[in-house]
Write a protein that holds these residues in place. Structure first.
Motif, PDB file in Angstrom:
ATOM      1  N   UNK A 184       0.866  -1.241   0.070  1.00 40.33           N
ATOM      2  CA  UNK A 184      -0.039  -0.017  -0.035  1.00 40.33           C
ATOM      3  C   UNK A 184       0.978   1.118   0.043  1.00 40.33           C
ATOM      4  N   UNK A 185       2.207   1.129   0.275  1.00 40.68           N
ATOM      5  CA  UNK A 185       2.905   2.399   0.494  1.00 40.68           C
ATOM      6  C   UNK A 185       3.914   2.471  -1.023  1.00 40.68           C
ATOM      7  N   UNK A 186       3.161   2.483  -2.119  1.00 45.64           N
ATOM      8  CA  UNK A 186       3.881   2.525  -3.152  1.00 45.64           C
ATOM      9  C   UNK A 186       4.862   3.924  -3.447  1.00 45.64           C
ATOM     10  N   UNK A 187       4.337   4.976  -3.010  1.00 45.49           N
ATOM     11  CA  UNK A 187       5.281   6.203  -3.257  1.00 45.49           C
ATOM     12  C   UNK A 187       6.455   5.770  -2.158  1.00 45.49           C
ATOM     13  N   UNK A 188       6.388   5.360  -1.348  1.00 44.88           N
ATOM     14  CA  UNK A 188       7.692   4.975  -0.528  1.00 44.88           C
ATOM     15  C   UNK A 188       8.448   4.091  -1.058  1.00 44.88           C
ATOM     16  N   UNK A 189       7.777   3.030  -1.627  1.00 42.40           N
ATOM     17  CA  UNK A 189       8.443   2.124  -2.289  1.00 42.40           C
ATOM     18  C   UNK A 189       9.255   2.370  -3.486  1.00 42.40           C
ATOM     19  N   UNK A 190       8.573   3.285  -4.397  1.00 43.37           N
ATOM     20  CA  UNK A 190       9.270   3.859  -5.426  1.00 43.37           C
ATOM     21  C   UNK A 190      10.398   4.613  -5.283  1.00 43.37           C
ATOM     22  N   UNK A 191      10.315   5.546  -4.113  1.00 35.65           N
ATOM     23  CA  UNK A 191      11.523   6.417  -3.761  1.00 35.65           C
ATOM     24  C   UNK A 191      12.688   5.547  -3.328  1.00 35.65           C
ATOM     25  N   UNK A 192      12.280   4.348  -2.828  1.00 36.61           N
ATOM     26  CA  UNK A 192      13.387   3.295  -2.608  1.00 36.61           C
ATOM     27  C   UNK A 192      14.086   2.832  -3.614  1.00 36.61           C
ATOM     28  N   UNK A 193      13.160   2.461  -4.692  1.00 33.74           N
ATOM     29  CA  UNK A 193      13.663   1.686  -5.794  1.00 33.74           C
ATOM     30  C   UNK A 193      14.397   2.746  -6.891  1.00 33.74           C
ATOM     31  N   UNK A 194      13.754   3.979  -6.826  1.00 36.89           N
ATOM     32  CA  UNK A 194      14.435   4.947  -7.801  1.00 36.89           C
ATOM     33  C   UNK A 194      16.105   4.920  -7.501  1.00 36.89           C
ATOM     34  N   UNK A 195      16.377   4.667  -6.240  1.00 36.39           N
ATOM     35  CA  UNK A 195      17.851   4.556  -5.949  1.00 36.39           C
ATOM     36  C   UNK A 195      18.640   3.241  -6.455  1.00 36.39           C
ATOM     37  N   UNK A 196      17.758   2.101  -6.173  1.00 33.18           N
ATOM     38  CA  UNK A 196      18.299   0.907  -6.633  1.00 33.18           C
ATOM     39  C   UNK A 196      18.419   0.950  -8.270  1.00 33.18           C
TER      40      UNK A 196
END
Length: 235
Positions: free
Chosen positions: A175-187
């Motif tokens: 449900x926290x897609x925005x937080x997940x996206x912020x993490x994955x943008x660095x990966x």
């Protein structure tokens, strides 16, 4: 020019990880020496002649050297394979042609592997566990390490279960897609918008590599409420 170097590649060459094994990367280019570091591979060092060709055994147009080992053998990537995370290749020189060996790592996983090898130092058992592969290059690497004289262990042995090779995928972003996206943008080294777009797909590939190297991604993503799945891949 520095601006033409993909960010993942720039991070790799600037880290300059050197291990105790002479077959692994030793010489790295500085970011302002990227073009000159390709001398002898992409172009002739004296005449400037273009040495690239699409013929088998020749240096292909997309190949760029990341590093050289102590024998000046190149480790390189193909700039056309950014979508695959830049798989890393190796080829010994001196044969009159380039016989390419795929190392089984993308550039991030290879950097992680080198860090683990650096930490292992000259702990023979730990190093051999890290290079337990079937690729010809790894066979040569194993033989090189096995020739070391027995020394007192400098590191901790590694659980063989952590050396399984495969892929880590997101099956449910939570449900926290925005937080997940912020993490994955660095990966992935992409924008948050691109990361969000990827999360709308099924079975989103995070990375390929060894469990040992990808465990941090697994732990971080699970803390964010993401469901992940691991699939073993053939080596």
């Amino acid at each position: 020019m520095t601006l033409n170097i993909p960010q993942l590649v720039l991070q790799f060459i600037e880290t300059k990880t050197v291990t105790s094994v002479m077959l692994l990367p030793f010489h790295y280019p500085k970011k302002n020496e990227w073009a000159t570091f390709q001398s002898g591979f992409r172009y002739h060092s004296i005449s400037g002649e273009d040495l690239t060709s699409t013929k088998e055994g020749k240096w292909q147009p997309g190949w760029q050297v990341l590093a050289l080992n102590e024998m000046d053998d190149p480790f390189f990537i193909d700039l056309n394979e950014e979508a695959l995370g830049f798989p890393v290749y190796y080829a010994p020189h001196g044969a009159g042609r380039w016989d390419v060996i795929a190392l089984g790592f993308n550039i991030v996983a290879f950097g992680n592997f080198l860090e683990q090898m650096k930490k292992a130092g000259r702990d023979k058992a730990a190093c051999l566990q890290l290079v337990e592969q079937s690729y010809p290059f790894w066979q040569e690497l194993r033989e090189t390490i096995q020739e070391w004289e027995d020394e007192e262990a400098e590191g901790t042995t590694i659980d063989p279960a952590l050396l399984r090779y495969g892929k880590l995928e997101i099956t449910d972003p939570g449900t926290n897609k925005v937080k997940v996206a912020k993490y994955l943008m660095k990966v992935w080294n992409i924008s948050p918008q691109e990361a969000l777009a990827r999360l709308t797909q099924q079975d989103v590939l995070v990375a390929t590599g060894f469990i040992l190297h990808l465990q941090k991604y697994t732990d971080d993503l699970q803390e964010l409420g993401v469901t992940v799945a691991w699939t073993d891949l053939p080596m």
